[in-house]
Design an enzyme around this catalytic site. Structure first.
Site, PDB file in Angstrom:
ATOM      1  N   GLU A   1       2.007  45.818  22.734  1.00 30.75           N
ATOM      2  CA  GLU A   1       0.286  46.718  23.240  1.00 30.75           C
ATOM      3  C   GLU A   1      -0.008  46.999  22.354  1.00 30.75           C
ATOM      4  OE1 GLU A   1       1.825  49.096  27.275  1.00 30.75           O
ATOM      5  OE2 GLU A   1       1.460  50.087  25.249  1.00 30.75           O
TER       6      GLU A   1
ATOM      7  N   GLY B   1       5.017  53.684  19.581  1.00 29.19           N
ATOM      8  CA  GLY B   1       5.851  54.128  18.443  1.00 29.19           C
ATOM      9  C   GLY B   1       4.944  55.004  17.414  1.00 29.19           C
ATOM     10  N   GLU B   2       6.367  55.311  16.257  1.00 29.31           N
ATOM     11  CA  GLU B   2       5.425  56.351  15.545  1.00 29.31           C
ATOM     12  C   GLU B   2       4.689  56.194  14.221  1.00 29.31           C
ATOM     13  OE1 GLU B   2       4.716  59.961  15.074  1.00 29.31           O
ATOM     14  OE2 GLU B   2       4.098  59.195  12.900  1.00 29.31           O
TER      15      GLU B   2
ATOM     16  N   CYS C   1      -0.159  54.770  26.426  1.00 30.07           N
ATOM     17  CA  CYS C   1       0.626  54.199  25.737  1.00 30.07           C
ATOM     18  C   CYS C   1       2.531  53.442  26.500  1.00 30.07           C
ATOM     19  CB  CYS C   1       0.507  54.655  24.157  1.00 30.07           C
ATOM     20  SG  CYS C   1       2.239  54.657  23.504  1.00 30.07           S
TER      21      CYS C   1
ATOM     22  N   ASP D   1      -7.030  64.183  28.730  1.00 30.32           N
ATOM     23  CA  ASP D   1      -5.626  64.553  30.381  1.00 30.32           C
ATOM     24  C   ASP D   1      -5.057  63.965  30.384  1.00 30.32           C
ATOM     25  OD1 ASP D   1      -8.051  65.940  30.801  1.00 30.32           O
ATOM     26  OD2 ASP D   1      -8.544  65.143  33.092  1.00 30.32           O
TER      27      ASP D   1
ATOM     28  N   CYS E   1      10.481  53.805  20.527  1.00 26.98           N
ATOM     29  CA  CYS E   1       9.896  54.789  19.597  1.00 26.98           C
ATOM     30  C   CYS E   1      11.401  55.696  19.563  1.00 26.98           C
ATOM     31  CB  CYS E   1       8.571  55.607  19.798  1.00 26.98           C
ATOM     32  SG  CYS E   1       7.818  56.766  19.236  1.00 26.98           S
TER      33      CYS E   1
HETATM   34  S1  SF4 Z   1       3.850  59.613  21.810  1.00 28.15           S
HETATM   35 FE1  SF4 Z   1       4.502  58.678  19.857  1.00 28.15          FE
HETATM   36  S2  SF4 Z   1       5.854  59.059  18.125  1.00 28.15           S
HETATM   37 FE2  SF4 Z   1       6.107  60.017  20.640  1.00 28.15          FE
HETATM   38  S3  SF4 Z   1       7.240  58.868  21.875  1.00 28.15           S
HETATM   39 FE3  SF4 Z   1       5.356  57.912  22.391  1.00 28.15          FE
HETATM   40  S4  SF4 Z   1       4.910  56.557  20.191  1.00 28.15           S
HETATM   41 FE4  SF4 Z   1       6.358  57.743  19.787  1.00 28.15          FE
END
Ligand code: SF4
Length: 343
Positions: A91, A159-160, A333, A288, A112
């Protein structure tokens, strides 16, 4: 010979590859402008390019297949979902900024490994890192889909980013190239849940992009619960890593905090924040929490939020309350990709 996809290499490596084929740096710049700024997938319109360079590029370049484009009814957020060649869903989000401008928020991984509690992507098993070109293509297609100019890129999607450091930095370098003309380095934000070795590397390499460190909480046991995948690094180690970035950049840093009503909005949280990083100027970027079926938290009430910001004012660091719009298009996300991937 390896196919030469200009979206898949850091710009300096692209210059070297073009030089090895008899080209000059301006050929590499023109190639990048053609495929990234103009978003072209064929060589049509690309003139005065050495034949060996042209032949090395696998025209037509592959692209992510757009599978959904939703526009929020409550705020001008756009959510874009793509299918990769191996059938994964990723996305991007177009985030309204000011005066009709947009930021494009891109994903760097499918799923992730870090498993943050309030993040829907954290529920999607990590399948693979995206290729650099797949990250760049989200930027290219995001620019085309946006109703206004895109002047910033944020790596805060699925993802990180620091878990696929080289690819993300290559994509960021491409986006910030003058020939590409999308965003200046400072208009590119790399998010991280707090991967300390990656942050220290970012400092060591003197990267000029903005880093946004998600904190979760400045209270150790809360942070451990919220962000178990980064709990191996203590809050002190994280603070030291942010200090290193500050020492390298001498710019105000960005600390992101997702506000969870009744959990990390009390006076004890603000006291912990005040103790955590008193010697580095930063901006607290608070948002938030997006309600979701995968976590037990709720957004703060207006009274909780007001009290939090009133108390935080005494810490002496500036803060921004980010717009958390787009709930109707699953803008948070991983929410849309999770649903599309699992039905
Ligand atoms: S916030 Fe970022 S690091 Fe944490 S699970 Fe979601 S995508 Fe992964």
């Amino acid at each position: 010979m390896e196919p030469l996809d200009p979206r898949n290499l850091p710009p300096l490596e692209l210059e070297r590859a073009v030089a090895a084929l008899g080209g000059r740096p301006e050929h590499a710049a023109r190639l990048l402008a053609h495929v990234v700024r103009a978003g072209r997938r064929t060589a049509e319109g690309l003139r005065r390019m050495p034949r060996r360079v042209l032949d090395a590029v696998p025209w037509p370049l592959p692209r992510l297949e757009p599978v959904e484009h939703r526009v929020s009814r409550v705020a001008p957020f756009h959510k874009l979902a793509y299918r990769t060649a191996d059938g994964r869903i990723v996305e991007s989000v177009l985030i309204p900024v000011t005066q009709g401008r947009y930021s494009v928020c891109v994903s760097s991984q499918v799923g992730c490994r870090r498993g943050c509690l309030v993040c829907a992507t954290g529920r999607i098993p990590h399948a693979r890192d995206l290729e650099t070109w797949e990250i760049v293509d989200q930027i290219v297609q995001g620019i085309r889909a946006a109703p206004g100019p895109v002047r910033a890129v944020v790596f805060l999607g699925m993802g990180e980013p620091l878990d696929c450091y080289e690819r993300v930095m290559a994509a960021a370098e491409i986006a910030s190239r003058p020939a590409v003309g999308i965003a200046q380095q400072k208009a590119i934000t790399i998010g991280t849940a707090g991967i300390v070795p990656g942050i220290r590397r970012f400092a060591r390499e003197r990267r000029k992009f903005r880093l946004a460190v998600s904190l979760g909480s400045a209270v150790p046991e809360r942070r451990r619960r919220l962000m178990p995948g980064v709990a191996r690094w203590s809050l002190d180690e994280l603070a030291d890593a942010v200090r290193e970035v500050y020492a390298a950049q001498r710019e105000r840093q960005m600390i992101a905090l997702t506000l969870l009503g009744g959990y990390n909005t009390g006076a004890d949280e603000v006291e912990a924040l005040a103790r955590w990083l008193p010697d580095v100027p930063y901006r607290l970027s608070a948002i938030d929490v997006a309600p979701g079926p995968h976590h037990p938290f709720r957004p703060p009430t207006p009274a909780e939020a007001d009290r939090f910001f009133e108390t935080f004012r005494r810490v002496g660091q500036p803060f921004t309350r980010r717009l958390s719009g787009g709930a109707d298009i699953e803008a948070a996300c991983g929410m849309l990709a999770g649903r599309l991937a699992t039905g």
